[in-house]
Design an enzyme around this catalytic site. Sequence first.
Site, PDB file in Angstrom:
ATOM      1  N   HIS A 106       0.836  -1.203   0.000  1.00 25.58           N
ATOM      2  CA  HIS A 106       0.000   0.000   0.000  1.00 25.58           C
ATOM      3  C   HIS A 106       0.863   1.241   0.000  1.00 25.58           C
ATOM      4  O   HIS A 106       1.940   1.254   0.589  1.00 25.58           O
ATOM      5  CB  HIS A 106      -0.948   0.036   1.208  1.00 25.58           C
ATOM      6  CG  HIS A 106      -0.288  -0.192   2.528  1.00 25.58           C
ATOM      7  ND1 HIS A 106       0.100  -1.444   2.960  1.00 25.58           N
ATOM      8  CD2 HIS A 106       0.064   0.663   3.517  1.00 25.58           C
ATOM      9  CE1 HIS A 106       0.651  -1.338   4.162  1.00 25.58           C
ATOM     10  NE2 HIS A 106       0.657  -0.067   4.512  1.00 25.58           N
ATOM     11  N   HIS A 108       0.631   5.199   1.230  1.00 30.03           N
ATOM     12  CA  HIS A 108      -0.075   6.180   2.044  1.00 30.03           C
ATOM     13  C   HIS A 108      -0.103   7.488   1.257  1.00 30.03           C
ATOM     14  O   HIS A 108       0.945   7.940   0.781  1.00 30.03           O
ATOM     15  CB  HIS A 108       0.676   6.443   3.352  1.00 30.03           C
ATOM     16  CG  HIS A 108       0.809   5.256   4.249  1.00 30.03           C
ATOM     17  ND1 HIS A 108       0.068   5.103   5.398  1.00 30.03           N
ATOM     18  CD2 HIS A 108       1.605   4.155   4.185  1.00 30.03           C
ATOM     19  CE1 HIS A 108       0.406   3.979   6.012  1.00 30.03           C
ATOM     20  NE2 HIS A 108       1.341   3.379   5.289  1.00 30.03           N
TER      21      HIS A 108
HETATM   22  P1  5GP Z   1       1.843   0.257   7.362  1.00 25.31           P
HETATM   23  O1  5GP Z   1       2.421   0.450   8.718  1.00 25.31           O
HETATM   24  O2  5GP Z   1       1.718  -1.212   7.040  1.00 25.31           O
HETATM   25  O3  5GP Z   1       2.533   1.027   6.269  1.00 25.31           O
HETATM   26  O4  5GP Z   1       0.421   0.908   7.401  1.00 25.31           O
HETATM   27  C1  5GP Z   1      -0.728   0.245   7.768  1.00 25.31           C
HETATM   28  C2  5GP Z   1      -1.770   1.317   7.968  1.00 25.31           C
HETATM   29  O5  5GP Z   1      -3.023   0.682   8.053  1.00 25.31           O
HETATM   30  C3  5GP Z   1      -1.590   2.149   9.245  1.00 25.31           C
HETATM   31  O6  5GP Z   1      -1.452   3.510   8.915  1.00 25.31           O
HETATM   32  C4  5GP Z   1      -2.850   1.858  10.046  1.00 25.31           C
HETATM   33  O7  5GP Z   1      -3.346   3.004  10.677  1.00 25.31           O
HETATM   34  C5  5GP Z   1      -3.814   1.348   8.988  1.00 25.31           C
HETATM   35  N1  5GP Z   1      -4.774   0.364   9.445  1.00 25.31           N
HETATM   36  C6  5GP Z   1      -4.557  -0.650  10.330  1.00 25.31           C
HETATM   37  N2  5GP Z   1      -5.672  -1.401  10.470  1.00 25.31           N
HETATM   38  C7  5GP Z   1      -6.611  -0.854   9.653  1.00 25.31           C
HETATM   39  C8  5GP Z   1      -7.966  -1.188   9.372  1.00 25.31           C
HETATM   40  O8  5GP Z   1      -8.542  -2.150   9.893  1.00 25.31           O
HETATM   41  N3  5GP Z   1      -8.623  -0.397   8.479  1.00 25.31           N
HETATM   42  C9  5GP Z   1      -8.012   0.684   7.892  1.00 25.31           C
HETATM   43  N4  5GP Z   1      -8.751   1.397   7.027  1.00 25.31           N
HETATM   44  N5  5GP Z   1      -6.737   1.029   8.142  1.00 25.31           N
HETATM   45  C10 5GP Z   1      -6.039   0.266   9.008  1.00 25.31           C
END
Ligand code: 5GP
Length: 142
Positions: A106, A108
Amino acid sequence: MPNSGPYQPDNIFARILRGELPAHKVFEDDVALAFLDVMPQSDGHTLVIPKIAARGLLDMPADAWGPYMARVQKVASAVKAGMDADGLTLRQYEGAAGGQTVFHLHFHVLPRWEGVGLRRHGDAMEKDDVLKAHAAKIRAAF
Ligand code: 5GP
């Protein structure tokens, strides 16, 4: 959730893709899905995920990048316009050591305003009605 090894089809984003978990969706087509982050680092913080089952940047087939990044750009444009932002910050965390917590690729998309800092990554849950209102603004900007 293992933070190394093969793609895990029960990760949160795969479950959102399959419609097993709710999300405030702002865009979807055959290539990608975009929805609001529940712990936004800025208002309108949006995640763009490919429909291909890739853990991260290094697992994404090379020929899938063009179509996926075209969607990231399209969503980024709507996020900036819908949130009336001055600019954007795009981020991608690769692997647990890189800060990744959900192991489905993903990007951001973070709206930015002059003089306004980002909140911490994955810090505090936003109220559902606030997310709903931001998603409506972004959807209206496509
Ligand atoms: P990462 O740390 O993997 O780059 O980002 C994961 C993102 O997913 C985080 O910013 C976190 O806030 C978001 N996130 C975690 N669980 C959920 C969820 O159940 N639904 C949504 N929409 N976002 C989530």
